[in-house]
Design an enzyme around this catalytic site. Structure first.
Site, short mmCIF file in Angstrom:
data_model
loop_
_atom_site.label_atom_id
_atom_site.label_comp_id
_atom_site.label_asym_id
_atom_site.label_seq_id
_atom_site.Cartn_x
_atom_site.Cartn_y
_atom_site.Cartn_z
N ASP A 1 -2.86 -2.98 -5.18
CA ASP A 1 -1.82 -3.95 -4.84
C ASP A 1 -0.87 -4.18 -6.01
O ASP A 1 0.35 -4.28 -5.83
CB ASP A 1 -2.46 -5.29 -4.44
CG ASP A 1 -2.98 -5.30 -3.01
OD1 ASP A 1 -2.62 -4.39 -2.23
OD2 ASP A 1 -3.74 -6.22 -2.68
N HIS B 1 0.83 -1.21 0.00
CA HIS B 1 0.00 0.00 0.00
C HIS B 1 0.87 1.26 0.00
O HIS B 1 0.53 2.26 -0.67
CB HIS B 1 -0.94 0.01 1.21
CG HIS B 1 -1.84 -1.17 1.27
ND1 HIS B 1 -2.57 -1.49 2.39
CD2 HIS B 1 -2.11 -2.15 0.36
CE1 HIS B 1 -3.26 -2.60 2.16
NE2 HIS B 1 -2.99 -3.01 0.93
N HIS C 1 -8.93 -2.29 -5.21
CA HIS C 1 -7.85 -2.60 -4.28
C HIS C 1 -6.85 -3.58 -4.89
O HIS C 1 -5.65 -3.47 -4.66
CB HIS C 1 -8.37 -3.17 -2.97
CG HIS C 1 -7.26 -3.35 -1.97
ND1 HIS C 1 -6.75 -2.30 -1.24
CD2 HIS C 1 -6.52 -4.44 -1.64
CE1 HIS C 1 -5.73 -2.74 -0.50
NE2 HIS C 1 -5.59 -4.03 -0.73
N HIS D 1 -0.52 -11.03 -5.02
CA HIS D 1 0.89 -10.70 -4.79
C HIS D 1 1.83 -11.71 -5.45
O HIS D 1 2.83 -11.32 -6.07
CB HIS D 1 1.17 -10.66 -3.28
CG HIS D 1 0.36 -9.64 -2.56
ND1 HIS D 1 0.40 -8.30 -2.89
CD2 HIS D 1 -0.51 -9.75 -1.52
CE1 HIS D 1 -0.42 -7.64 -2.08
NE2 HIS D 1 -0.98 -8.50 -1.26
#
Length: 320
Positions: free
Chosen positions: A250, A89, A246, A273
């Site tokens: 990321d 973030h 979001h 991720h």
């Protein structure tokens, strides 16, 4: 709010003064103090872990080669010695605002989660402003398509004039479902469309993670919680499609570990991720797929077009 640097597209930037935030780690639940310090040109983003055993301080460059975990968040450094987790973030805020050089001093092993988005970091940076430096910015130019797959999930980087992200998610849970978003990354688009999107999770997953010592700091104040077919947060969502926004946030943060703003198109389906990291691994494994290029001088830009630090630049000779 201090005045932001203007016409920064072709030049490196740092921040005008030290900016501080204090919060808790979403996994540890512990209080963490984080300070962003101005840094010289060509420093990049470097984490400075303090408060380690023996009073040691350790520098950890925010680089893909230093990634050590991508399970629930992105971590850099050696977890047995000195590491920093949940960096995505903060990294998204720095990349989204077009900031190249910062020292991130942190007294814990996890960047504070704040409200689960990048908003607190953007606000802290706005308090001190962005400063243009007298060194030209280098961009990571994508020369040919690179694609990685992990089951049904995939991600790719493709040549593109500018910096664009297109992200799609597809959950069986009806609260989320199938969502897509595409954004040309500029400070304005990051602020307005991405920075406030919060992390999210399922209560059923949280119940499994808590006994493992994870998500100790998770709450409705820093994440969107989903139970069965409803959202538990009384205020609801900030965007109708906050979930995919979001995931886009990321991706911007994870790909910032490339070390330079990407000139290219990033696309992903059911990403996360791990897949973001795999994309960087695949890119740098093929030296014919990218080039590091330096921004060239260009004619004066009309005032209405200033302040877009990630717009497609003019280029001059490639640099090593």
């Amino acid at each position: 709010m201090k005045t932001m640097a203007r016409n920064t597209a072709n030049f490196q930037t740092t921040i005008g003064d030290t900016a501080r935030v204090v919060g808790i780690g979403v996994h540890s639940g512990l209080r963490v103090s984080l300070s962003l310090h101005p840094a010289d040109p060509d420093t990049g983003i470097v984490f400075l872990r303090t408060g380690l055993e023996g009073g040691r301080d350790v520098e950890i460059p925010a680089a893909w080669k230093n990634v050590s975990a991508t399970d629930l968040c992105t971590m850099v450094g050696d977890p047995r010695a000195a590491s920093v987790a949940t960096i995505e973030h903060l990294m998204a805020a720095l990349r989204g605002l077009g900031i190249d050089n910062v020292i991130v001093e942190i007294d814990g092993s996890e960047v504070p989660v704040m409200d689960g988005s990048s908003e607190a970091f953007v606000e802290a940076i706005d308090q001190v402003g962005v400063v243009r430096q007298a060194v030209r910015r280098r961009f990571l130019k994508i020369l040919k398509p690179i694609r990685v797959e992990n089951g049904a999930a995939w991600a790719e980087l493709r040549p593109h004039e500018g910096s664009r992200y297109e992200v799609t998610i597809d959950f069986t849970n009806p609260v989320i479902g199938h969502q897509s978003i595409g954004v040309d990354l500029t400070p304005a688009s990051f602020r307005g469309q991405i920075s406030r999107a919060r992390t999210f999770g399922f209560v059923s997953d949280l119940e499994k993670l808590l006994p493992m010592g994870l998500c100790q700091g998770s709450s409705l104040e820093n994440s969107v919680a989903i139970k069965d077919d409803r959202i538990l947060n009384p205020e609801g969502l900030r965007f109708v499609d906050e979930f995919v926004r979001h995931k886009l946030l990321d991706a911007i943060g994870d790909l910032a570990l490339s070390g330079a703003p990407i000139q290219g198109l990033y696309r992903s389906y059911k990403g996360g991720h791990r897949l973001n990291f795999m994309t960087l691994q695949a890119l740098f494994a093929d030296p014919t797929a990218w080039a590091l290029v330096e921004a060239a001088s260009r004619p004066a830009t009309p005032a209405a077009e200033l302040g877009t630090a990630m717009v497609a630049p003019a280029f001059r000779a490639e640099v090593a």
